[in-house]
Design an enzyme around this catalytic site. Structure first.
Site, PDB file in Angstrom:
ATOM      1  CG  ASP A  45       3.327   5.078   1.296  1.00 29.63           C
ATOM      2  OD1 ASP A  45       3.776   6.227   1.302  1.00 29.63           O
ATOM      3  OD2 ASP A  45       2.392   4.695   0.576  1.00 29.63           O
ATOM      4  CG  ASP A  98      -0.408  -1.300   5.318  1.00 25.65           C
ATOM      5  OD1 ASP A  98      -1.302  -1.033   6.120  1.00 25.65           O
ATOM      6  OD2 ASP A  98       0.376  -0.455   4.849  1.00 25.65           O
ATOM      7  CD  GLU A 101      -2.057   2.485  -1.577  1.00 23.88           C
ATOM      8  OE1 GLU A 101      -3.129   3.027  -1.869  1.00 23.88           O
ATOM      9  OE2 GLU A 101      -1.460   2.687  -0.514  1.00 23.88           O
ATOM     10  CD  GLU A 102       0.253  -1.950   1.068  1.00 28.06           C
ATOM     11  OE1 GLU A 102       1.463  -2.125   1.240  1.00 28.06           O
ATOM     12  OE2 GLU A 102      -0.314  -0.872   1.337  1.00 28.06           O
ATOM     13  CG  ASP A 117      -5.327   1.428  -0.261  1.00 23.48           C
ATOM     14  OD1 ASP A 117      -4.673   0.604   0.399  1.00 23.48           O
ATOM     15  OD2 ASP A 117      -5.225   2.659  -0.095  1.00 23.48           O
ATOM     16  CG  LEU A 169      -5.519  -1.569   6.564  1.00 21.25           C
ATOM     17  CD1 LEU A 169      -6.954  -2.049   6.634  1.00 21.25           C
ATOM     18  CD2 LEU A 169      -4.673  -2.303   7.561  1.00 21.25           C
ATOM     19  CG  ASP A 170      -6.624   4.776   2.307  1.00 21.11           C
ATOM     20  OD1 ASP A 170      -5.605   5.037   1.660  1.00 21.11           O
ATOM     21  OD2 ASP A 170      -7.375   5.653   2.774  1.00 21.11           O
ATOM     22  CD  GLU A 173      -5.068   5.900  -1.913  1.00 23.41           C
ATOM     23  OE1 GLU A 173      -4.510   6.743  -2.634  1.00 23.41           O
ATOM     24  OE2 GLU A 173      -4.557   5.504  -0.842  1.00 23.41           O
TER      25      GLU A 173
HETATM   26  P1  AHM Z   1      -1.951   5.069   2.423  1.00 30.42           P
HETATM   27  O1  AHM Z   1      -2.751   4.411   1.363  1.00 30.42           O
HETATM   28  O2  AHM Z   1      -0.495   4.776   2.297  1.00 30.42           O
HETATM   29  O3  AHM Z   1      -2.468   4.807   3.790  1.00 30.42           O
HETATM   30  O4  AHM Z   1      -1.992   6.684   2.175  1.00 30.42           O
HETATM   31  C1  AHM Z   1      -3.136   7.340   1.815  1.00 30.42           C
HETATM   32  C2  AHM Z   1      -3.578   8.240   2.927  1.00 30.42           C
HETATM   33  C3  AHM Z   1      -5.039   8.602   2.819  1.00 30.42           C
HETATM   34  O5  AHM Z   1      -5.829   7.715   3.551  1.00 30.42           O
HETATM   35  C4  AHM Z   1      -5.098   9.985   3.393  1.00 30.42           C
HETATM   36  O6  AHM Z   1      -6.137  10.740   2.828  1.00 30.42           O
HETATM   37  C5  AHM Z   1      -3.760  10.558   3.043  1.00 30.42           C
HETATM   38  O7  AHM Z   1      -2.885   9.469   2.822  1.00 30.42           O
HETATM   39  C6  AHM Z   1      -3.214  11.394   4.130  1.00 30.42           C
HETATM   40  O8  AHM Z   1      -2.037  11.990   3.703  1.00 30.42           O
HETATM   41  P2  AHM Z   1      -1.277  13.078   4.590  1.00 30.42           P
HETATM   42  O9  AHM Z   1      -0.743  12.355   5.771  1.00 30.42           O
HETATM   43  O10 AHM Z   1      -0.221  13.599   3.677  1.00 30.42           O
HETATM   44  O11 AHM Z   1      -2.288  14.128   4.962  1.00 30.42           O
HETATM   45 MG    MG Z   2      -4.186   4.189   0.409  1.00 26.56          MG
END
Ligand code: AHM
Ligand code: MG
Length: 338
Positions: free
Chosen positions: A76, A82, A105-106, A124, A126-127, A284
């Site tokens: 990502d 983040d 996660e980062e 995580d 900043l989710d 998560e």
């Molecule tokens: P992130 O940790 O990189 O922000 O990604 C996790 C996020 C979740 O918060 C969310 O439920 C999901 O990705 C959404 O995915 P999508 O955009 O495929 O629906």
């Molecule tokens: Mg996340």
């Protein structure tokens, strides 16, 4: 005395409620072996979250929104926030001395803090990063474990690759219209709302329970054509036939929190696009599974409870189905029939 002065006086006299600090202190007797250290760890997390909350609130004002031009382990784009949140939580946990190691996660690998700490934190910071730029709720998710290795020995992956069942605490912070911290230590779930003028989290949702049945299903339905398991598409059809509401924010913490309060189910299946699911087991799924079970709900990957999965990699992903007990049962029936 004028009526307005009287009102003001009575407002000042109102109790503010139970602050997070006081609540943690009142629960210390539940952890006789390491009361003080564990309480301090929770306070460290709360403090870091207040700083992150402050940064998020001014995100529109200064140049900290948008991506930083790097990718994290999952591929990502990393957002500036983040990175800031990761620095902030890592620093708070490192300085406290209670935590022996952190995996985030980062970052690609775990951090061995080389101290006498007894705890391991998976976080995580900043989710929901795709929602940062559009001013939509985001969150922090954390899991706390006891270290496996002896104090004084270097940490290894074994300290971090523990089943969700081994969590001794887990929680999340939701940065929404108001900021909340929700956590469990395996003895129910409690939610605290951040009172900005006092700078304190105050107990607002004691002993949270997830309704056994709800009428909300949350899934990215853009993935429908990628879904391989017909049982899942059948379950979505069942939700629609029952006139359930589809609600999907795309920030796991926010989607989960809403379903926890109102009753509902969140689905992120494995599919052609994400053969092993998208969400991370360590950062998560585990924490939310522990919380939902403590609130009377369920969480599974479609074949077994999330908390029973033995992780083999720090950044492994999983399918995630989580929410109200009866809805989870209906989903399982659809999966089993297939
Ligand atoms: P992130 O940790 O990189 O922000 O990604 C996790 C996020 C979740 O918060 C969310 O439920 C999901 O990705 C959404 O995915 P999508 O955009 O495929 O629906
Ligand atoms: Mg996340």
């Amino acid at each position: 005395m004028t009526p307005s002065l009287q009102m003001e006086k009575s407002r000042i006299a109102l109790p503010i409620g139970i602050t997070l600090d006081r609540f943690i202190k009142s629960k210390q007797t539940e952890y006789p072996s390491a009361a003080g250290e564990f309480s301090q760890l929770l306070r460290d997390l709360a403090l870091a979250s207040k700083v992150v909350n402050r940064e998020i609130n001014k995100a529109g004002l200064v140049d900290i929104m948008g991506n930083i031009g790097q990718q994290n382990k999952g591929g990502d784009e990393q957002q500036k926030l983040d990175v800031l949140a990761n620095i902030r939580f890592t620093r708070a946990l490192s300085k406290g001395g209670e935590v022996a190691g952190i995996v985030s996660e980062e970052t690609e690998d775990f951090i061995d803090l080389k101290n006498k700490g007894k705890y391991i934190v998976a976080i995580d910071p900043l989710d929901g990063s795709s929602n940062i730029d559009v001013n939509v709720s985001i969150g922090t998710i954390f899991s706390i474990f006891k270290r496996k290795s002896k104090v004084g020995q270097p940490l290894s992956k074994k300290d971090f690759l523990q089943k969700g069942d081994c969590q001794i605490a887990a929680g999340y912070i939701l940065y929404g219209p108001s900021t909340m911290m929700v956590y469990t230590t395996g003895n129910g779930v409690n939610g605290f709302t951040y009172e900005t003028t006092l700078g304190e989290y105050v107990l607002s949702h004691p002993d949270m329970k997830c309704k056994t049945t709800g009428t909300i299903y949350s899934m990215n339905e853009g993935l429908t054509s990628y879904i391989i398991n017909k049982g899942i598409t059948n379950y979505i059809a069942l939700c629609k036939s029952r006139d359930y509401s589809g609600r999907y924010i795309g920030s796991l913490v926010a989607d989960f929190h809403r379903n926890l309060l109102k009753g509902g189910i969140f689905l992120y299946p494995s599919c052609k696009k994400y053969p092993k699911g998208k969400l991370r087991l360590l950062f998560e799924a585990n924490a939310l599974a522990f919380i939902v079970e403590q609130a009377g709900g369920e969480a599974s990957d479609g074949s077994k409870p999330i908390l029973k999965i033995q992780p083999t990699q720090l950044h492994e992903t999983t399918a995630l189905f989580i929410g109200s007990k009866n809805m989870m049962k209906d989903l399982q029936k659809c999966i089993n029939k297939n």
